[in-house]
Design a protein around this motif. Structure first.
Motif, PDB file in Angstrom:
ATOM      1  N   LYS A 245       0.818  -1.227   0.000  1.00  0.00           N
ATOM      2  CA  LYS A 245       0.000   0.000   0.000  1.00  0.00           C
ATOM      3  C   LYS A 245       0.850   1.275   0.000  1.00  0.00           C
ATOM      4  O   LYS A 245       0.302   2.375  -0.094  1.00  0.00           O
ATOM      5  CB  LYS A 245      -0.971   0.037   1.196  1.00  0.00           C
ATOM      6  N   GLY A 246       2.182   1.125   0.111  1.00  0.00           N
ATOM      7  CA  GLY A 246       3.060   2.286   0.128  1.00  0.00           C
ATOM      8  C   GLY A 246       3.974   2.323  -1.075  1.00  0.00           C
ATOM      9  O   GLY A 246       3.592   1.939  -2.184  1.00  0.00           O
ATOM     10  N   THR A 247       5.217   2.777  -0.836  1.00  0.00           N
ATOM     11  CA  THR A 247       6.200   2.922  -1.905  1.00  0.00           C
ATOM     12  C   THR A 247       7.450   2.129  -1.573  1.00  0.00           C
ATOM     13  O   THR A 247       7.949   2.175  -0.450  1.00  0.00           O
ATOM     14  CB  THR A 247       6.586   4.405  -2.085  1.00  0.00           C
ATOM     15  N   LEU A 248       7.954   1.397  -2.567  1.00  0.00           N
ATOM     16  CA  LEU A 248       9.222   0.672  -2.440  1.00  0.00           C
ATOM     17  C   LEU A 248      10.262   1.398  -3.283  1.00  0.00           C
ATOM     18  O   LEU A 248      10.068   1.615  -4.477  1.00  0.00           O
ATOM     19  CB  LEU A 248       9.078  -0.770  -2.919  1.00  0.00           C
ATOM     20  N   PHE A 249      11.361   1.806  -2.637  1.00  0.00           N
ATOM     21  CA  PHE A 249      12.426   2.508  -3.344  1.00  0.00           C
ATOM     22  C   PHE A 249      13.670   1.625  -3.387  1.00  0.00           C
ATOM     23  O   PHE A 249      14.268   1.328  -2.359  1.00  0.00           O
ATOM     24  CB  PHE A 249      12.745   3.830  -2.633  1.00  0.00           C
ATOM     25  N   LEU A 250      14.031   1.198  -4.593  1.00  0.00           N
ATOM     26  CA  LEU A 250      15.216   0.370  -4.798  1.00  0.00           C
ATOM     27  C   LEU A 250      16.336   1.258  -5.326  1.00  0.00           C
ATOM     28  O   LEU A 250      16.351   1.623  -6.507  1.00  0.00           O
ATOM     29  CB  LEU A 250      14.934  -0.768  -5.777  1.00  0.00           C
ATOM     30  N   ASP A 251      17.264   1.631  -4.435  1.00  0.00           N
ATOM     31  CA  ASP A 251      18.414   2.425  -4.855  1.00  0.00           C
ATOM     32  C   ASP A 251      19.481   1.483  -5.408  1.00  0.00           C
ATOM     33  O   ASP A 251      19.540   0.310  -5.034  1.00  0.00           O
ATOM     34  CB  ASP A 251      18.951   3.217  -3.665  1.00  0.00           C
ATOM     35  N   GLU A 252      20.306   2.011  -6.304  1.00  0.00           N
ATOM     36  CA  GLU A 252      21.359   1.212  -6.945  1.00  0.00           C
ATOM     37  C   GLU A 252      20.773  -0.067  -7.553  1.00  0.00           C
ATOM     38  O   GLU A 252      21.325  -1.152  -7.397  1.00  0.00           O
ATOM     39  CB  GLU A 252      22.458   0.870  -5.942  1.00  0.00           C
ATOM     40  N   VAL A 253      19.656   0.082  -8.253  1.00  0.00           N
ATOM     41  CA  VAL A 253      18.974  -1.082  -8.832  1.00  0.00           C
ATOM     42  C   VAL A 253      19.847  -1.784  -9.860  1.00  0.00           C
ATOM     43  O   VAL A 253      19.648  -2.976 -10.151  1.00  0.00           O
ATOM     44  CB  VAL A 253      17.626  -0.645  -9.459  1.00  0.00           C
ATOM     45  N   SER A 254      20.837  -1.086 -10.396  1.00  0.00           N
ATOM     46  CA  SER A 254      21.750  -1.695 -11.376  1.00  0.00           C
ATOM     47  C   SER A 254      22.557  -2.821 -10.752  1.00  0.00           C
ATOM     48  O   SER A 254      23.086  -3.681 -11.466  1.00  0.00           O
ATOM     49  CB  SER A 254      22.701  -0.634 -11.934  1.00  0.00           C
ATOM     50  N   ASP A 255      22.682  -2.833  -9.416  1.00  0.00           N
ATOM     51  CA  ASP A 255      23.438  -3.880  -8.729  1.00  0.00           C
ATOM     52  C   ASP A 255      22.578  -5.100  -8.388  1.00  0.00           C
ATOM     53  O   ASP A 255      23.072  -6.032  -7.746  1.00  0.00           O
ATOM     54  CB  ASP A 255      24.048  -3.324  -7.436  1.00  0.00           C
ATOM     55  N   LEU A 256      21.321  -5.089  -8.802  1.00  0.00           N
ATOM     56  CA  LEU A 256      20.439  -6.229  -8.521  1.00  0.00           C
ATOM     57  C   LEU A 256      20.889  -7.429  -9.359  1.00  0.00           C
ATOM     58  O   LEU A 256      20.985  -7.330 -10.592  1.00  0.00           O
ATOM     59  CB  LEU A 256      18.995  -5.857  -8.875  1.00  0.00           C
ATOM     60  N   PRO A 257      21.188  -8.573  -8.737  1.00  0.00           N
ATOM     61  CA  PRO A 257      21.635  -9.755  -9.493  1.00  0.00           C
ATOM     62  C   PRO A 257      20.584 -10.194 -10.509  1.00  0.00           C
ATOM     63  O   PRO A 257      19.384  -9.993 -10.301  1.00  0.00           O
ATOM     64  CB  PRO A 257      21.823 -10.817  -8.398  1.00  0.00           C
ATOM     65  N   LEU A 258      21.037 -10.795 -11.599  1.00  0.00           N
ATOM     66  CA  LEU A 258      20.129 -11.210 -12.678  1.00  0.00           C
ATOM     67  C   LEU A 258      19.030 -12.145 -12.159  1.00  0.00           C
ATOM     68  O   LEU A 258      17.882 -12.065 -12.598  1.00  0.00           O
ATOM     69  CB  LEU A 258      20.920 -11.885 -13.799  1.00  0.00           C
ATOM     70  N   LYS A 259      19.389 -13.032 -11.224  1.00  0.00           N
ATOM     71  CA  LYS A 259      18.395 -13.958 -10.670  1.00  0.00           C
ATOM     72  C   LYS A 259      17.248 -13.198 -10.007  1.00  0.00           C
ATOM     73  O   LYS A 259      16.067 -13.530 -10.177  1.00  0.00           O
ATOM     74  CB  LYS A 259      19.075 -14.878  -9.657  1.00  0.00           C
ATOM     75  N   LEU A 260      17.590 -12.150  -9.274  1.00  0.00           N
ATOM     76  CA  LEU A 260      16.560 -11.372  -8.591  1.00  0.00           C
ATOM     77  C   LEU A 260      15.854 -10.415  -9.542  1.00  0.00           C
ATOM     78  O   LEU A 260      14.713 -10.023  -9.295  1.00  0.00           O
ATOM     79  CB  LEU A 260      17.166 -10.596  -7.421  1.00  0.00           C
ATOM     80  N   GLN A 261      16.515 -10.056 -10.640  1.00  0.00           N
ATOM     81  CA  GLN A 261      15.847  -9.249 -11.655  1.00  0.00           C
ATOM     82  C   GLN A 261      14.647 -10.005 -12.219  1.00  0.00           C
ATOM     83  O   GLN A 261      13.579  -9.432 -12.462  1.00  0.00           O
ATOM     84  CB  GLN A 261      16.822  -8.889 -12.778  1.00  0.00           C
ATOM     85  N   VAL A 262      14.814 -11.300 -12.416  1.00  0.00           N
ATOM     86  CA  VAL A 262      13.719 -12.143 -12.919  1.00  0.00           C
ATOM     87  C   VAL A 262      12.570 -12.170 -11.916  1.00  0.00           C
ATOM     88  O   VAL A 262      11.395 -12.018 -12.274  1.00  0.00           O
ATOM     89  CB  VAL A 262      14.220 -13.583 -13.193  1.00  0.00           C
ATOM     90  N   LYS A 263      12.898 -12.338 -10.633  1.00  0.00           N
ATOM     91  CA  LYS A 263      11.858 -12.394  -9.601  1.00  0.00           C
ATOM     92  C   LYS A 263      11.138 -11.058  -9.458  1.00  0.00           C
ATOM     93  O   LYS A 263       9.925 -11.007  -9.276  1.00  0.00           O
ATOM     94  CB  LYS A 263      12.467 -12.808  -8.253  1.00  0.00           C
ATOM     95  N   LEU A 264      11.901  -9.961  -9.547  1.00  0.00           N
ATOM     96  CA  LEU A 264      11.286  -8.637  -9.441  1.00  0.00           C
ATOM     97  C   LEU A 264      10.356  -8.386 -10.616  1.00  0.00           C
ATOM     98  O   LEU A 264       9.257  -7.828 -10.438  1.00  0.00           O
ATOM     99  CB  LEU A 264      12.362  -7.553  -9.386  1.00  0.00           C
ATOM    100  N   LEU A 265      10.757  -8.816 -11.807  1.00  0.00           N
ATOM    101  CA  LEU A 265       9.909  -8.656 -12.990  1.00  0.00           C
ATOM    102  C   LEU A 265       8.591  -9.393 -12.806  1.00  0.00           C
ATOM    103  O   LEU A 265       7.516  -8.872 -13.133  1.00  0.00           O
ATOM    104  CB  LEU A 265      10.649  -9.175 -14.230  1.00  0.00           C
TER     105      LEU A 265
END
Length: 462
Positions: A245-265
């Motif tokens: 119900k709020g806001t999620l702020f992901l700083d330095e999102v470029s450092d997110l591992p590819l595995k977690l990029q899939v999960k976030l998508l």
């Protein structure tokens, strides 16, 4: 006389029976010799069962925890204690020794008064105090946030971004903030949240580059109990769930591992998550803001960042220009930080003209964060009230950079005049009076008045 005595006895017994609290009389051997009807309610034991028992037996059976009579026998002194008789029931117990002429205790009379309501009031009072502290902290946080917004609103180099933020306040689109380190990406993320329909809900921030890869997944998605060795036995809620119900702020999102990029998508597509070690999907509803100081499109071309995720994140792009491209903002921020740190540390520091010019000409590779740190350092470490060029850090003194002037300034005199005009106009806008402008710029009041007349003539606000 007998009739009067009987009446007094009856009255005495009636009074004792009317008491909701209990009175216990213990003799010199620790034997309970009398209790009032309130005893049964408090201890779940009949009066007949209690009389004849010793207080030591009552302690062994955990009925008295502890026995106030035993303590009085040991100390010989009156005792008052507050005690939780049973879960949710609090009593105040007063125990008084009755002594003979030789000072030997013959009886201990204890009186237990139910103070549960008082305890509840005290707990509410304590909660109210904690709430007041929390509200004060939140108020201070909002005050600091408002001051930050006020400061940001005066920055000419990012006015176009403020217009975008104001316009998209009613929308819930994903935002990607880009810019060099120190330009204020987190501040802009908080501004977006504060102006959105989710402003009353949580703002959850995480730096993807600050958490080890093996822990990042459990931080984001949470985990069930026993999900892995060392996991909390109760499990843990993840940051994405916390942002519901709020806001999620992901700083330095470029450092997110590819595995977690899939999960976030998948989370962005399906609006559900699954905790680590879990089997049940959990619905989530949040606004996503991401930030990066790297070129995500370049990372996409290098196959270091998923293209489909990039397009999901980049619905509304906000690129914050570096401070070196915003000369007027440097001027405003220097004055703002000097004033702010003078207030904070109870100082009266000001910059000499040469020091001021040197700060204006520096490229500020660390942007606003570096500028703020330098000004704070100067305010607290310099001995004299006037901060001179000699007080500046060596890296700033080493750099000589051409000031960013407009194409209209052709000659040297034109360049000097344009720079001076910008400085005077910014100072007048902030400080209004000749006294304040002169004090801040380190010049005489007559010089300040003359220059203000020169550069502010025709300005309706002057």
């Amino acid at each position: 006389m007998d009739h009067v005595a009987d009446t007094r006895k009856l009255d005495y017994e009636a009074i004792l029976k009317a008491l909701h609290d209990d009175i216990v009389v213990v003799d010199e051997n620790g034997v309970i010799v009398q209790v009032t009807p309130g005893w049964e309610k408090n201890y779940g034991m009949t009066m007949e069962e209690a009389v004849g028992k010793t207080v030591y037996y009552m302690e062994e059976q955990k009925i008295f925890k502890p026995s106030v009579a035993r303590i009085v026998f040991e100390t010989g002194e009156r005792l008052i204690i507050a005690h939780e008789l049973k879960p949710g029931t609090f009593v105040l117990i007063v125990a008084v020794p009755l002594k003979d002429v030789e000072g030997k205790i013959k009886y201990v009379v204890s009186y237990a008064m139910d103070i549960t309501d008082l305890q509840i009031i005290e707990e509410k009072y304590e909660k109210m105090k904690r709430d007041m502290i929390r509200y004060k902290e939140e108020l201070n946080s909002y005050r600091r946030l408002f001051q930050t917004y006020e400061k940001q609103s005066q920055l000419q180099g990012v006015q176009h971004l403020h217009k975008i933020i104001d316009k998209m306040g009613k929308y819930d689109a994903n935002v990607l903030i880009t810019g060099e380190s120190g330009v204020g990406k987190t501040t802009f993320a908080r501004m977006i949240h504060a102006k959105s329909c989710r402003a009353e809900q949580s703002f959850i921030e995480i730096s993807c580059g600050a958490i080890p890869e093996n822990l990042l997944e459990s931080e984001l998605f949470g985990y069930e109990k026993g999900a892995f060795t060392g996991a909390d036995q109760k499990g843990k809620i993840g940051l994405i769930e916390m942002a519901h119900k709020g806001t999620l702020f992901l700083d330095e999102v470029s450092d997110l591992p590819l595995k977690l990029q899939v999960k976030l998508l998948k989370v962005l597509q399906d609006k559900v998550i699954m905790r680590v070690g879990g089997k049940t999907e959990i619905a989530v509803d949040f606004r996503l803001i991401t930030a990066s100081n790297k070129d995500l499109q370049q990372l996409v071309s290098e196959e270091a960042f998923r293209e489909d995720l990039f397009y999901r994140l980049n619905v509304v792009p906000l690129e914050i220009p570096p401070l070196r491209e915003r000369a007027k903002d440097i001027l405003y921020l220097i004055n703002t930080f000097i004033e702010g740190f003078n207030d904070k540390y109870q100082e009266h520091k000001k910059l000499s003209t040469t020091a001021f010019n040197q700060l204006l000409s520096y490229s500020w590779p660390g942007n606003i964060r570096e500028l703020e740190n330098v000004i704070e350092r100067l305010v607290i470490t310099t001995e004299e009230e006037l901060i001179t060029e000699a007080d500046l850090p060596p890296n700033i003194l080493r750099e000589k950079r051409e000031l960013p002037l407009s194409s209209e300034a052709q000659t040297f005199d034109d360049m000097v005049e344009e720079f001076e005009k910008n400085v005077i106009q910014a100072a007048v806008k902030k400080y209004k009076t000749t006294v304040k402008v002169a004090e801040m710029l380190g010049m005489s009041q007559s010089t300040a008045a003359r220059k203000m007349k020169k550069y502010m003539s025709g300005n309706e606000n002057f």
